[in-house]
Design a protein around this motif. Structure first.
Motif, short mmCIF file in Angstrom:
data_model
loop_
_atom_site.label_atom_id
_atom_site.label_comp_id
_atom_site.label_asym_id
_atom_site.label_seq_id
_atom_site.Cartn_x
_atom_site.Cartn_y
_atom_site.Cartn_z
N ALA A 195 1.10 -1.03 0.19
CA ALA A 195 0.07 0.11 -0.02
C ALA A 195 0.71 1.37 -0.27
CB ALA A 195 -0.61 0.13 1.55
N GLU A 196 2.14 1.50 0.80
CA GLU A 196 3.15 2.47 1.05
C GLU A 196 3.43 2.45 -0.67
OE1 GLU A 196 3.22 4.75 3.20
OE2 GLU A 196 2.33 3.97 5.10
N SER A 199 1.05 3.33 -3.39
CA SER A 199 1.12 5.50 -2.67
C SER A 199 1.80 6.01 -2.77
CB SER A 199 0.66 5.49 -0.81
OG SER A 199 0.34 6.61 -0.83
N LEU A 264 -3.74 5.98 2.73
CA LEU A 264 -3.86 4.51 1.95
C LEU A 264 -5.23 4.63 1.72
CD1 LEU A 264 -1.60 2.49 4.38
CD2 LEU A 264 -1.14 4.30 3.01
#
Length: 451
Positions: A195-196, A199, A264
């Motif tokens: 997810a990071e 992002s 997120l």
């Protein structure tokens, strides 16, 4: 739109490590059967009585393509028996709809009921009629014991589970993943890292349909089963342990690792709480290189919503199992059970038909459907993605556990704006308040189970 999420709500939870080899599955559009209209050309595998001139009705909350596909199943029943069957569109929650029909003296012959608690309620109110010997024979032949048990109340069989749905899946926009250099995660820690990564590429990683509280219970249940294990899961589902238990704190703490980072989530918490489930899917697969989100969590029925976009499953949209928080990855599957509400040969014949592999085959060939019927040839499914998800369901066998919120009284586990749905929406808004969330969950659960 409970046609997709209804399946999702009536969910069973099971652990199946390695059962879902979904990575890179392609929507090959394979037509394993040349004629997808009906299963009548093959020798019938189920004996049905002649019902010439008899009129029957079946109520369900299904609409659109789902309803149309089910009507094809009913048409084949008409062809084989001579009966006439009418589909009755039902409103959600279906128990309230059926109560009104019964009070008015016009119950349908059969209803497709999507919650274990609702089947129990129908039995307790003396609405439901026990399954007859012919349908029981089909159940014994085609279903694992757990699916038979899920349709039983105090040892009496009432329900025939016709439809299921795998709900432990994360669907992702392949272009967004490729642009970010992201890969499919297998653990929760890897999921957060992915997810990071997404992002950092300029695309918000996760879409959450928080306007529908049921999606949030699914997030919690997947995490809880994987982290706390099946025994604890069973205890909490039956309220044999309290929601203030440390295992609930651990699961909420894990969930807060995502919910506590608004960057997120598409639109942040406020945006998620205004996003209904269908929109949470479509916004993940529209927008070209810059969708509103790169991933969305929910079941195989997400495919219905993806079909509303230009994305193609297996190419533009792929899927991976819900990441493991503990030693085993969870898998959640939904189900709708056929329950007879009238006495008579016709209603029982419908249950027998819906418990057969012939009926399941007709529905499976249309797509957007998974059957718990173990006698159904997997080749009936139109693509490899659905075949794999169906095989995972069958492979799980008697390891199935029903969705926790659907085992609960409806006032706690299945009512918009109340109970678990509302409390988890509040948690999404303020994920730091873990203790307060537990207290509220326990207070509402205690009242609901007591009543």
């Amino acid at each position: 739109m409970r046609t997709t999420h209804r399946i999702g709500r009536a969910a069973a939870v099971f652990t199946a490590v390695g059962a879902l080899a979904l990575t890179g599955c392609s929507d090959d559009g394979g037509k394993d059967e040349p004629d997808k209209a009906s299963g009548s050309e093959a020798s019938p595998s189920v004996a049905l009585p002649k019902l010439n001139g008899e009129k029957l009705s079946v109520a369900a909350v299904w609409t659109g393509a789902e309803q149309a596909n089910f009507v094809k199943v009913l048409k084949e029943f008409e062809k084989r028996t001579g009966a006439t069957v009418t589909f009755v569109p039902a409103q959600d929650p279906i128990v309230n709809f059926l109560g009104t029909k019964i009070a008015g003296g016009q119950p349908p012959d059969v209803a497709m009921i999507p919650q274990v608690g609702a089947i129990k309620q129908a039995a307790e109110k003396k609405w439901a009629k026990p399954v007859g010997p012919e349908a029981k024979e089909q159940l014994a032949k085609n279903y694992s014991k757990v699916w038979q048990d899920l349709g039983s109340v105090d040892g009496t069989q009432y329900g025939v589970y016709f439809k299921a749905a795998n709900k432990s899946l994360v669907w992702y926009n392949t272009k967004a993943f490729e642009n970010a250099g992201a890969s499919e995660p297998k653990t929760w820690k890897d999921f957060l890292a992915t997810a990071e990564t997404v992002s950092a590429s300029g695309v918000t990683p996760v879409s959450v349909g928080g306007a529908d509280g049921w999606t949030l219970t699914d997030w919690f249940e997947n995490i809880y089963l994987s982290q706390a294990g099946p025994e604890k899961y069973d205890q909490l589902a039956q309220h044999k342990i309290k929601w203030t238990d440390g295992s609930v704190k651990d699961a909420l703490t894990t969930l807060a690792q995502l919910f506590g980072k608004p960057s997120l989530i598409a639109g942040g918490a406020d945006g998620a709480l205004q996003t209904e489930f269908p929109a949470s899917v479509t916004q993940t697969f529209t927008g070209g290189d810059t969708p509103k989100a790169a991933m969305v969590f929910e079941g195989d029925f997400v495919g219905v919503n993806i079909a509303q976009t230009k994305a193609k499953i297996g190419t533009d949209a792929k899927v991976f199992p819900f990441p493991a928080v503990g030693p085993e990855a969870p898998v959640v599957t939904g189900g709708d059970a056929a329950v007879a509400l009238k006495d008579g040969k016709g209603a029982q014949a419908l249950l027998t038909w819906l418990a057969s592999a012939d009926a399941a085959k007709i529905m499976a060939e249309q797509g957007g459907f998974i059957s718990p019927n173990k006698s159904l040839d997997a080749a009936a499914y139109p693509n490899e993605v659905q075949r794999t998800m169906a095989k995972a369901l069958i492979t799980a066998g008697d390891a199935v556990r029903f969705d926790m919120s659907d085992q609960a009284p409806q006032s706690f586990g299945g009512t918009p704006g109340k109970g678990e749905w509302k409390i988890l929406q509040d948690f999404l808004k303020n994920p730091k308040d873990i203790a307060g969330t537990q207290t509220k969950l326990e207070s509402d659960a205690a009242k609901a189970y007591k009543s």
